[in-house]
Scaffold this motif. Structure first.
Motif, PDB file in Angstrom:
ATOM      1  N   THR A   1       0.890  -1.263  -0.024  1.00 22.67           N
ATOM      2  CA  THR A   1      -0.095  -0.132  -0.029  1.00 22.67           C
ATOM      3  C   THR A   1       0.878   1.284   0.124  1.00 22.67           C
ATOM      4  OG1 THR A   1      -1.901  -1.054   1.123  1.00 22.67           O
ATOM      5  CG2 THR A   1      -1.752   1.409   1.202  1.00 22.67           C
ATOM      6  N   VAL A   2       0.675   2.054  -1.101  1.00 20.65           N
ATOM      7  CA  VAL A   2       1.578   3.392  -1.063  1.00 20.65           C
ATOM      8  C   VAL A   2       0.554   4.464  -0.707  1.00 20.65           C
ATOM      9  CG1 VAL A   2       2.452   4.909  -2.637  1.00 20.65           C
ATOM     10  CG2 VAL A   2       3.195   2.696  -3.082  1.00 20.65           C
ATOM     11  N   LYS A   3       1.048   5.185   0.070  1.00 19.48           N
ATOM     12  CA  LYS A   3       0.166   6.416   0.898  1.00 19.48           C
ATOM     13  C   LYS A   3       1.088   7.630   0.364  1.00 19.48           C
ATOM     14  CE  LYS A   3      -2.397   3.825   4.341  1.00 19.48           C
ATOM     15  NZ  LYS A   3      -2.552   3.806   5.732  1.00 19.48           N
ATOM     16  N   ILE A   4       0.621   8.469  -0.244  1.00 18.91           N
ATOM     17  CA  ILE A   4       1.434   9.895  -0.636  1.00 18.91           C
ATOM     18  C   ILE A   4       0.737  11.008   0.371  1.00 18.91           C
ATOM     19  CG2 ILE A   4       1.922  11.207  -2.473  1.00 18.91           C
ATOM     20  CD1 ILE A   4       1.166   8.870  -4.385  1.00 18.91           C
ATOM     21  N   ASP A   5       1.567  11.380   1.202  1.00 16.85           N
ATOM     22  CA  ASP A   5       1.024  12.410   2.022  1.00 16.85           C
ATOM     23  C   ASP A   5       1.625  13.779   1.875  1.00 16.85           C
ATOM     24  OD1 ASP A   5       3.647  11.809   2.993  1.00 16.85           O
ATOM     25  OD2 ASP A   5       3.216  11.743   5.010  1.00 16.85           O
ATOM     26  N   GLY A   6       2.301  13.883   0.883  1.00 15.78           N
ATOM     27  CA  GLY A   6       2.879  15.394   0.379  1.00 15.78           C
ATOM     28  C   GLY A   6       2.864  15.548  -1.049  1.00 15.78           C
ATOM     29  N   ILE A   7       3.977  14.597  -1.515  1.00 14.98           N
ATOM     30  CA  ILE A   7       4.338  14.786  -3.086  1.00 14.98           C
ATOM     31  C   ILE A   7       4.979  13.593  -3.451  1.00 14.98           C
ATOM     32  CG2 ILE A   7       6.199  16.274  -2.843  1.00 14.98           C
ATOM     33  CD1 ILE A   7       5.692  17.596  -5.470  1.00 14.98           C
TER      34      ILE A   7
ATOM     35  N   VAL B   1      -2.710   2.552  -4.374  1.00 15.33           N
ATOM     36  CA  VAL B   1      -2.195   3.722  -4.085  1.00 15.33           C
ATOM     37  C   VAL B   1      -3.019   4.899  -3.464  1.00 15.33           C
ATOM     38  CG1 VAL B   1      -0.881   5.649  -5.046  1.00 15.33           C
ATOM     39  CG2 VAL B   1      -0.514   3.397  -5.993  1.00 15.33           C
ATOM     40  N   LEU B   2      -2.921   5.263  -2.228  1.00 11.17           N
ATOM     41  CA  LEU B   2      -3.607   6.215  -1.757  1.00 11.17           C
ATOM     42  C   LEU B   2      -3.050   7.533  -1.582  1.00 11.17           C
ATOM     43  CD1 LEU B   2      -5.112   3.875   1.216  1.00 11.17           C
ATOM     44  CD2 LEU B   2      -6.012   4.240  -0.918  1.00 11.17           C
ATOM     45  N   MET B   3      -3.839   8.719  -1.846  1.00 18.00           N
ATOM     46  CA  MET B   3      -3.302  10.095  -1.690  1.00 18.00           C
ATOM     47  C   MET B   3      -4.054  10.817  -0.570  1.00 18.00           C
ATOM     48  SD  MET B   3      -2.233  11.212  -5.597  1.00 18.00           S
ATOM     49  CE  MET B   3      -1.682  12.726  -5.274  1.00 18.00           C
TER      50      MET B   3
ATOM     51  N   LEU C   1      -0.006  15.870  -4.024  1.00 20.02           N
ATOM     52  CA  LEU C   1       0.092  16.244  -5.458  1.00 20.02           C
ATOM     53  C   LEU C   1       1.027  15.016  -5.965  1.00 20.02           C
ATOM     54  CD1 LEU C   1       1.116  20.113  -5.270  1.00 20.02           C
ATOM     55  CD2 LEU C   1      -1.005  19.110  -6.128  1.00 20.02           C
ATOM     56  N   MET C   2       0.838  14.911  -7.296  1.00 21.02           N
ATOM     57  CA  MET C   2       1.695  13.978  -8.144  1.00 21.02           C
ATOM     58  C   MET C   2       2.247  14.874  -9.359  1.00 21.02           C
ATOM     59  SD  MET C   2       1.007  10.071  -9.594  1.00 21.02           S
ATOM     60  CE  MET C   2       1.056   9.512  -7.839  1.00 21.02           C
ATOM     61  N   MET C   3       3.553  14.835  -9.706  1.00 21.54           N
ATOM     62  CA  MET C   3       3.720  15.378 -10.981  1.00 21.54           C
ATOM     63  C   MET C   3       4.589  14.328 -11.743  1.00 21.54           C
ATOM     64  SD  MET C   3       6.807  16.739 -12.429  1.00 21.54           S
ATOM     65  CE  MET C   3       7.980  17.371 -11.470  1.00 21.54           C
TER      66      MET C   3
ATOM     67  N   ALA D   1       4.217  17.446 -20.918  1.00 18.53           N
ATOM     68  CA  ALA D   1       3.552  18.786 -20.409  1.00 18.53           C
ATOM     69  C   ALA D   1       4.035  19.145 -19.103  1.00 18.53           C
ATOM     70  CB  ALA D   1       1.966  18.841 -20.701  1.00 18.53           C
ATOM     71  N   GLU D   2       4.843  18.174 -18.379  1.00 17.98           N
ATOM     72  CA  GLU D   2       4.772  18.200 -16.927  1.00 17.98           C
ATOM     73  C   GLU D   2       3.765  18.449 -16.275  1.00 17.98           C
ATOM     74  OE1 GLU D   2       6.861  21.633 -14.154  1.00 17.98           O
ATOM     75  OE2 GLU D   2       8.587  20.448 -15.262  1.00 17.98           O
ATOM     76  N   THR D   3       3.169  17.433 -16.083  1.00 21.14           N
ATOM     77  CA  THR D   3       1.639  17.466 -15.459  1.00 21.14           C
ATOM     78  C   THR D   3       1.701  17.364 -14.139  1.00 21.14           C
ATOM     79  OG1 THR D   3       1.021  16.487 -17.717  1.00 21.14           O
ATOM     80  CG2 THR D   3      -0.686  16.254 -15.600  1.00 21.14           C
ATOM     81  N   TRP D   4       1.004  18.197 -13.349  1.00 18.12           N
ATOM     82  CA  TRP D   4       0.896  18.370 -11.835  1.00 18.12           C
ATOM     83  C   TRP D   4      -0.465  17.747 -11.549  1.00 18.12           C
ATOM     84  CZ3 TRP D   4       4.312  19.537  -8.248  1.00 18.12           C
ATOM     85  CH2 TRP D   4       5.557  20.049  -8.432  1.00 18.12           C
ATOM     86  N   MET D   5      -1.134  16.799 -10.855  1.00 21.86           N
ATOM     87  CA  MET D   5      -2.103  16.368 -10.528  1.00 21.86           C
ATOM     88  C   MET D   5      -2.314  16.579  -8.904  1.00 21.86           C
ATOM     89  SD  MET D   5      -1.916  12.850 -12.845  1.00 21.86           S
ATOM     90  CE  MET D   5      -0.170  12.800 -12.542  1.00 21.86           C
ATOM     91  N   ASN D   6      -3.583  16.976  -8.632  1.00 18.91           N
ATOM     92  CA  ASN D   6      -4.015  17.003  -7.332  1.00 18.91           C
ATOM     93  C   ASN D   6      -4.582  15.180  -7.127  1.00 18.91           C
ATOM     94  OD1 ASN D   6      -6.915  16.655  -7.631  1.00 18.91           O
ATOM     95  ND2 ASN D   6      -7.220  18.912  -7.717  1.00 18.91           N
ATOM     96  N   ALA D   7      -5.001  14.971  -5.832  1.00 20.26           N
ATOM     97  CA  ALA D   7      -5.401  13.859  -5.378  1.00 20.26           C
ATOM     98  C   ALA D   7      -6.382  13.116  -6.240  1.00 20.26           C
ATOM     99  CB  ALA D   7      -5.715  13.695  -4.014  1.00 20.26           C
ATOM    100  N   ASN D   8      -7.567  14.121  -6.441  1.00 19.86           N
ATOM    101  CA  ASN D   8      -8.728  13.604  -7.349  1.00 19.86           C
ATOM    102  C   ASN D   8      -8.524  13.293  -8.885  1.00 19.86           C
ATOM    103  OD1 ASN D   8     -10.843  13.713  -5.245  1.00 19.86           O
ATOM    104  ND2 ASN D   8     -10.459  16.005  -5.291  1.00 19.86           N
ATOM    105  N   LYS D   9      -7.480  14.177  -9.455  1.00 17.33           N
ATOM    106  CA  LYS D   9      -7.305  14.098 -10.698  1.00 17.33           C
ATOM    107  C   LYS D   9      -6.280  12.737 -10.701  1.00 17.33           C
ATOM    108  CE  LYS D   9      -8.058  16.117 -13.953  1.00 17.33           C
ATOM    109  NZ  LYS D   9      -9.160  15.896 -15.049  1.00 17.33           N
ATOM    110  N   ALA D  10      -5.353  12.557 -10.196  1.00 15.90           N
ATOM    111  CA  ALA D  10      -4.514  11.126  -9.983  1.00 15.90           C
ATOM    112  C   ALA D  10      -5.407  10.074 -10.031  1.00 15.90           C
ATOM    113  CB  ALA D  10      -3.676  11.220  -8.980  1.00 15.90           C
ATOM    114  N   VAL D  11      -6.558  10.027  -9.013  1.00 16.79           N
ATOM    115  CA  VAL D  11      -7.484   9.055  -9.099  1.00 16.79           C
ATOM    116  C   VAL D  11      -8.368   8.891 -10.568  1.00 16.79           C
ATOM    117  CG1 VAL D  11      -9.738   8.049  -8.074  1.00 16.79           C
ATOM    118  CG2 VAL D  11      -7.815   8.802  -6.641  1.00 16.79           C
TER     119      VAL D  11
END
Length: 191
Positions: free
Chosen positions: A34-40, A55-57, A62-64, A114-124
């Motif tokens: 289980t991966v938990k992303i708590d920052g970036i 994978v949980l955020m 953020l994910m980039m 494009a160097e894409t930055w995603m918030n948690a909802n977009k990553a899901v």
């Protein structure tokens, strides 16, 4: 260890070869990861995150993802070797993203370009993450107003506005006083 593991990620990234090795160790692990992303989870850290069985955020995480980078020196042959190497590294990174997300290689390549930055909802929504951390029972994961940030899209939008603003529709008037007027004034003060 012998049981399931949880990997917390808060990293701006780093060496893509080290990330590949960590990804491989996690993928080869016999238990659930289980991966938990708590920052970036940015750059190479996003590759490590793809090894999670789940994978949980955090809602604030953020994910980039972006194209791999290197520093090169030398003649045109050395530069071409660096370009070829970066192309292969990109393909290997896309392998990890494709396995986790199910997105097409072309779509993933464009997101990286494009160097894409995603918030948690977009990553899901895009399949880079499976769910949110700290979600209330019965709450829907992906919000309709989630965002994805693209540095290239912002730059292109700005440049198109600058170009349209500076493209004259009619000839611009020259600023200042005409030369003929200045010559008349000078003639008045000549002795």
């Amino acid at each position: 260890g012998s049981g399931n593991i949880t990997v917390w990620i808060n990293s701006p990234g780093g060496d893509c070869v080290a990330a590949a090795q960590i990804y491989n160790m996690l993928m080869d692990y016999h238990g659930d990861v289980t991966v938990k992303i708590d920052g970036i989870a940015a750059s190479a850290a996003s590759v490590i995150a793809m090894a999670g069985t789940k994978v949980l955020m955090s809602p604030t995480a953020l994910m980039m993802i972006h194209n791999p980078l290197t520093v090169a020196i030398g003649d045109s042959e050395e530069m071409q070797k660096a370009i070829d190497m970066l192309s292969e590294v990109k393909e290997s990174i896309i392998n990890a993203y494709e396995i986790k997300t199910g997105l097409s290689r072309a779509k993933l390549s464009h997101l990286m370009d494009a160097e894409t930055w995603m918030n948690a909802n977009k990553a899901v929504e895009l399949g880079f993450a499976d769910d949110l951390l700290f979600k209330a029972d019965g709450e829907c994961s992906a919000a309709k107003d989630s965002f994805v940030f693209s540095r290239r899209a912002v730059t292109n939008s700005l440049m198109s506005k600058v170009k349209s603003h500076h493209t004259p529709s009619k000839p611009a008037k020259s600023a200042g006083t005409p030369i003929s007027e200045l010559e008349k004034r000078l003639a008045l003060i000549k002795p």
